[in-house]
Design an enzyme around this catalytic site. Sequence first.
Site, PDB file in Angstrom:
ATOM      1  CE  LYS A 199      -4.095  -2.099   2.193  1.00 42.09           C
ATOM      2  NZ  LYS A 199      -5.034  -2.001   3.335  1.00 42.09           N
TER       3      LYS A 199
ATOM      4  CE1 TYR B 197      -9.467  -2.664   0.125  1.00 35.59           C
ATOM      5  CE2 TYR B 197      -8.504  -0.891  -1.164  1.00 35.59           C
ATOM      6  CZ  TYR B 197      -8.367  -1.946  -0.297  1.00 35.59           C
ATOM      7  OH  TYR B 197      -7.119  -2.305   0.164  1.00 35.59           O
TER       8      TYR B 197
ATOM      9  CG  ASN C  84      -3.967  -2.020   6.912  1.00 35.89           C
ATOM     10  OD1 ASN C  84      -3.712  -1.708   5.756  1.00 35.89           O
ATOM     11  ND2 ASN C  84      -5.088  -2.621   7.256  1.00 35.89           N
TER      12      ASN C  84
ATOM     13  CG  HIS D  60      -5.485  -6.267  -0.269  1.00 39.19           C
ATOM     14  ND1 HIS D  60      -6.738  -6.090   0.270  1.00 39.19           N
ATOM     15  CD2 HIS D  60      -5.590  -7.299  -1.162  1.00 39.19           C
ATOM     16  CE1 HIS D  60      -7.573  -6.980  -0.276  1.00 39.19           C
ATOM     17  NE2 HIS D  60      -6.896  -7.717  -1.148  1.00 39.19           N
TER      18      HIS D  60
ATOM     19  CD  GLU E 191      -8.980  -9.159  -3.483  1.00 45.43           C
ATOM     20  OE1 GLU E 191      -9.880  -8.770  -2.714  1.00 45.43           O
ATOM     21  OE2 GLU E 191      -7.865  -9.558  -3.064  1.00 45.43           O
TER      22      GLU E 191
HETATM   23  P1  IDP Z   1      -8.372  -6.381   5.729  1.00 44.56           P
HETATM   24  O1  IDP Z   1      -7.475  -5.516   4.856  1.00 44.56           O
HETATM   25  O2  IDP Z   1      -7.679  -6.829   6.987  1.00 44.56           O
HETATM   26  O3  IDP Z   1      -8.998  -7.523   4.970  1.00 44.56           O
HETATM   27  P2  IDP Z   1     -10.951  -5.007   5.558  1.00 44.56           P
HETATM   28  O4  IDP Z   1     -12.002  -5.068   6.628  1.00 44.56           O
HETATM   29  O5  IDP Z   1     -11.181  -5.803   4.316  1.00 44.56           O
HETATM   30  O6  IDP Z   1      -9.555  -5.435   6.249  1.00 44.56           O
HETATM   31  O7  IDP Z   1     -10.747  -3.482   5.195  1.00 44.56           O
HETATM   32  C1  IDP Z   1     -10.064  -3.094   4.013  1.00 44.56           C
HETATM   33  C2  IDP Z   1      -9.127  -1.963   4.351  1.00 44.56           C
HETATM   34  O8  IDP Z   1      -9.887  -0.825   4.771  1.00 44.56           O
HETATM   35  C3  IDP Z   1      -8.176  -2.231   5.528  1.00 44.56           C
HETATM   36  O9  IDP Z   1      -7.035  -2.980   5.172  1.00 44.56           O
HETATM   37  C4  IDP Z   1      -7.839  -0.815   5.959  1.00 44.56           C
HETATM   38  O10 IDP Z   1      -6.864  -0.209   5.105  1.00 44.56           O
HETATM   39  C5  IDP Z   1      -9.180  -0.112   5.777  1.00 44.56           C
HETATM   40  N1  IDP Z   1      -9.982  -0.135   7.011  1.00 44.56           N
HETATM   41  C6  IDP Z   1     -10.623  -1.213   7.553  1.00 44.56           C
HETATM   42  N2  IDP Z   1     -11.296  -0.893   8.674  1.00 44.56           N
HETATM   43  C7  IDP Z   1     -11.075   0.441   8.853  1.00 44.56           C
HETATM   44  C8  IDP Z   1     -11.511   1.382   9.853  1.00 44.56           C
HETATM   45  O11 IDP Z   1     -12.207   1.044  10.792  1.00 44.56           O
HETATM   46  N3  IDP Z   1     -11.056   2.659   9.698  1.00 44.56           N
HETATM   47  C9  IDP Z   1     -10.268   3.061   8.648  1.00 44.56           C
HETATM   48  N4  IDP Z   1      -9.852   2.213   7.695  1.00 44.56           N
HETATM   49  C10 IDP Z   1     -10.237   0.916   7.798  1.00 44.56           C
HETATM   50 MG    MG Z   2     -10.332  -7.447   3.373  1.00 47.10          MG
END
Ligand code: IDP
Ligand code: MG
Length: 140
Positions: free
Chosen positions: A9, A49, A112, A115, A126
């Site tokens: 990312k 997304y 974070n 992905h 994907e």
């Molecule tokens: P994942 O990446 O662990 O699968 P997902 O729930 O699929 O998590 O969410 C996709 C992405 O959206 C996350 O990796 C993160 O960058 C962002 N994200 C998820 N939850 C939050 C939140 O509560 N606040 C802000 N960004 C979030």
């Molecule tokens: Mg996810």
Amino acid sequence: MDQTLTIIKPDSMEAKNAGNILAHLEGEGFQIQALKRMRLSQAQAQSFYEVHRERPFYDSLVAYMTSGPIIAVALAREDAVAHLRKVMGATDPANAEAGTIRALYGTSIERNAIHGSDSPENAHKESLFFFSQAELIAAG
Ligand code: IDP
Ligand code: MG
């Protein structure tokens, strides 16, 4: 071998962690099958997304994912999807197990580091978002 899809990312690119992350993944037995550096357009990030469109963080997530270049990587390994989720760590780096990529390189629940696909079906979908069928055929 199973396939999965990771995205290095924009926060990782900006912090110059891409090389360390790829080395970490290779150290976990993942083979790099296809790799592409690009900057996502708003339409591409929105589409990738799409499942999160109704979530409160969607617009911010799209803005973040288009804020700089990313590297999309198709990875192959036995049990690829589950193993990537394990070495990636929890969505919020604060909750990610020590030594996971998000614990090492993530800085917030949004920023974070990487992905990881959450199922073999989504890994396939994907991977085809970024790469052609021909690019995904194992080169050996
Ligand atoms: P994942 O990446 O662990 O699968 P997902 O729930 O699929 O998590 O969410 C996709 C992405 O959206 C996350 O990796 C993160 O960058 C962002 N994200 C998820 N939850 C939050 C939140 O509560 N606040 C802000 N960004 C979030
Ligand atoms: Mg996810």
